[in-house]
Scaffold this motif. Sequence first.
Motif, PDB file in Angstrom:
ATOM      1  N   VAL A  43       6.474  -0.404  14.647  1.00 19.26           N
ATOM      2  CA  VAL A  43       5.283   0.140  14.004  1.00 19.26           C
ATOM      3  C   VAL A  43       4.977   1.545  14.508  1.00 19.26           C
ATOM      4  O   VAL A  43       3.977   2.140  14.097  1.00 19.26           O
ATOM      5  N   SER A  46       9.022   5.871  11.908  1.00 18.14           N
ATOM      6  CA  SER A  46       9.340   5.706  10.494  1.00 18.14           C
ATOM      7  C   SER A  46      10.823   5.986  10.296  1.00 18.14           C
ATOM      8  O   SER A  46      11.618   5.781  11.215  1.00 18.14           O
ATOM      9  N   THR A  76       0.421   6.968  -1.205  1.00 16.08           N
ATOM     10  CA  THR A  76      -0.890   7.005  -0.551  1.00 16.08           C
ATOM     11  C   THR A  76      -1.887   7.636  -1.511  1.00 16.08           C
ATOM     12  O   THR A  76      -1.549   8.579  -2.231  1.00 16.08           O
ATOM     13  N   THR A  82      -3.447   5.437   4.651  1.00 11.79           N
ATOM     14  CA  THR A  82      -2.732   4.193   4.390  1.00 11.79           C
ATOM     15  C   THR A  82      -1.666   4.449   3.334  1.00 11.79           C
ATOM     16  O   THR A  82      -1.819   5.317   2.467  1.00 11.79           O
ATOM     17  N   ASP A 419       3.686   6.114  11.945  1.00 10.36           N
ATOM     18  CA  ASP A 419       3.310   4.786  12.422  1.00 10.36           C
ATOM     19  C   ASP A 419       2.807   3.869  11.316  1.00 10.36           C
ATOM     20  O   ASP A 419       2.434   2.733  11.593  1.00 10.36           O
ATOM     21  N   ASN A 420       2.762   4.342  10.079  1.00  4.07           N
ATOM     22  CA  ASN A 420       2.310   3.466   8.997  1.00  4.07           C
ATOM     23  C   ASN A 420       3.234   3.519   7.777  1.00  4.07           C
ATOM     24  O   ASN A 420       2.838   3.158   6.682  1.00  4.07           O
TER      25      ASN A 420
END
Length: 862
Positions: A43, A46, A76, A82, A419-420
């Motif tokens: 997490v 990427s 996004t 997000t 991280d997302n």
Amino acid sequence: MLRAQQVIEKTKAQQREQWYEEFLELKEASIYENLPWQFVGPVNISGRMTDVEVVVPKGDNYTIYVAGASGGIWKTENEGVTWKPVFEHGMSTAFGDIALDPQNQNIIWAGTGEANIFRSSNAGAGVYYSNDGGKTWVHKGLTNTNTISRILVHPENSGMVYVAAGGNEWTNDTERGVYKTTDGGENWEKILYLDEMTGAYDLVMDPTDPDVIYASMWQRIRKKWNDPRTEADYTNTGLYKTADGGKTWIEINSGLPATAYRGRIGIDLCKAQPETVYAFVDNYEKLPEDNALNQTEDAYGRPSSGRIKGATVYRSDDGGENWRQVSEQNAYMEGLSGTYGWVFGQIRVDPLNPDKIYVMGLALNLSEDGGKTYRPLRGMHGDHHGLCIDPENPNYLVNVNDGGVAVSYDGENFRTFYDNLPLAQFFNVGIDNSEPFKVYGSIQDHGSYFGEVNLRSGRDQIPAVEFEYAPGGEGSNHVIHPDEPDKVYSAGFYGTITKTDMKTFDSKNIMPPVPENTERLRGQWLAPFILSPHNPGIIYHGTQFVHRSMNEGKTWERISPDLTYNDPDMKGDIPYQTIFTISESPLKFGLIYVGTDDGRVWVTNNSGTEWSEIVNGLPYRKWVSRIEASRFAEGRVYMTQNGKRDDDFAAYIWKSEDYGTTWSSIKANIPYGPVNVIREDPKDENILYVGTDYGVFVSGNRGQSWQALVGNLPMTYVHDLQVHSRDDIAVIGTHGRGVWALDVRLMKQVMKASEGEEQATILDFPDVYEPGRAYYMRFSKGLKAPCFLKSEGEVEWWITDADGNEIKKQKLTVEKGLNYIEWNLMDENEKTVQAGSYTLTIAGKNFETEKEFEVKERRRRY
């Protein structure tokens, strides 16, 4: 020597489309359709991106789309706070380019197949189209173009679209060139084609006259032993221009390097001054012999074969009629693309300032003096493949690279989204026996990492975690000592091997010596090595030879001859004709199987004293991707082969019961490959798992038939698979979507229930704890009971307490196969239940079954 069968031809488009439909049917019919995979991580990092599109005008919205090299398309709507996947199922989830319709930015065109054709790029399957912002997609043909590098949508005609197709990565084909549709992709016309080796790699349109289009054509092929390169007889790489929407084209190469030196070319123009066009050329003209770069190794430790000028930038101020080199010939430019300039080829021009350009290589490089000098923009991961510039505010930049996405508001400083966006490209997975157990893997352009597979919260609640650095490089197998989990063996680039003490992180190079009369050892990118199942102090390592150490790598002996074809015409910059997989029988010491990347398969039953080739009935020279010697029967062995490097997408899965003397195909009903790995279940000889470029399949009858084990797994490239024998957890390393885990115990219960006579079976479920006060209900997992039903329909379920009192009852419509009954631990009066004994009953037409369980006292935190 036994000769294998002739080469199997590469797969035709119609066959691929048919196989994909069969795969969807197999997936839908699977008894494991609702068996959940759980994302493990990482997490905190990427992965490789190839393109980015930003919805304009900026400020009215904050929508960005990014294309993963092998991880689908993500969106996004809040500028990166997000992200959500909007394309994760299709004939390919590898992407080369995406484009938004200027008239309706909810319309997206997506070209599959990474055009960079790097070592682990994956083939595409044509063009997809969405008219609702990525909610739904329609395939629009061009299936066997395999790589798509650019898409242009006409600014005034949404039905008119241009596609630059690079074509097959590994083989010659006629489906390369520039395509055009005037009816929204229902029909395509090839409007620029040169030959079977020359594909289209960039397109740019004049904003003042959409009939004016510039095209970059690149003659190339990737060989198993050489990266794509310009060769002496190549004559077609160059730039072309049309002024009539593609009806006619002219060459515009005046002032560019000679044809023999032109590699991949990226192009762009200044929207405010469209006669100014730039070309970013991977220039293959050799540097002088005394250039210092010729004395250095490349990024992977390989000696130089003669360094080239590399990144050179050319400019035209008359619409491509004449070109002049504007970049200086210096060390900065010679190192801008490293030793693999064909991976980049992207250039962007500021829409308002014709003297401000961005060139993508190892760094994102900015020139503000018309391409003469450059400086890197910092704060991002390396290896850059896409850049979007806001036409109204050119300081707003969105960049994609091998680490993810980065955004700048001032043209200088970047914030990153690593991280997302879970798109890590794993090459392998290795597991240890620590508690909780760890999974190791190497990740494209990140190096090696490890993370925990933590079962403490329940087998259905494995958390996604941050991964930590591990020994090894970005292409490394990892093997962990079964009794000493701090002792980790890992490979480096092309066959090097180290032993690391994870307590001190002290690493030792334990590479076998080069045997006498051998120029060098040839190790694959993922060079294989194993610890003997009979003694973990014994290591087998594969180059073109099998090497054995009896003392954890302190000393080595060569126990085989060269097991490859060793053809001098198939030797180049990339190690090829190497051993790719090794397996020793857990039942007999010294019974060793070896498979090579050039399609040879061998066995020795006496620790290498004698070797026998066992290729009878196998396809000729097809890459051997995995061999697995059975732990249940001495003569039994499994093998997979991978046709990717022949542009062959068939599934090759084999079994032998006589030490490989004869092979029988057990691909059965698996329609699609390529196949990357096969594993035998550690506890049940009838259960096999395979990982393919379309996910995971499982067999409960030793390969007579297979079920799709994909569940909620996105369509992803499963490069490796391990099954933890203690914890009964399967772990996969995907090349594009990170690491995932699956509860094998639950899978086996589903398998057993499907084979039994009962119409309904309540399977085991995790411990249930009382929730406490109603306010804390949101912290309780409640009951989630898996049930297997032989038929679909309506059922009733109810909960009774220890005294037989019914406290909850509901109806439920179920599917055939695995279903879940969920109860929030509240009775009919919405009061929480207390700890104690309860019974779950499920009833339907002609059946009723029950299972007792405990609601345990609430776990308290202190």
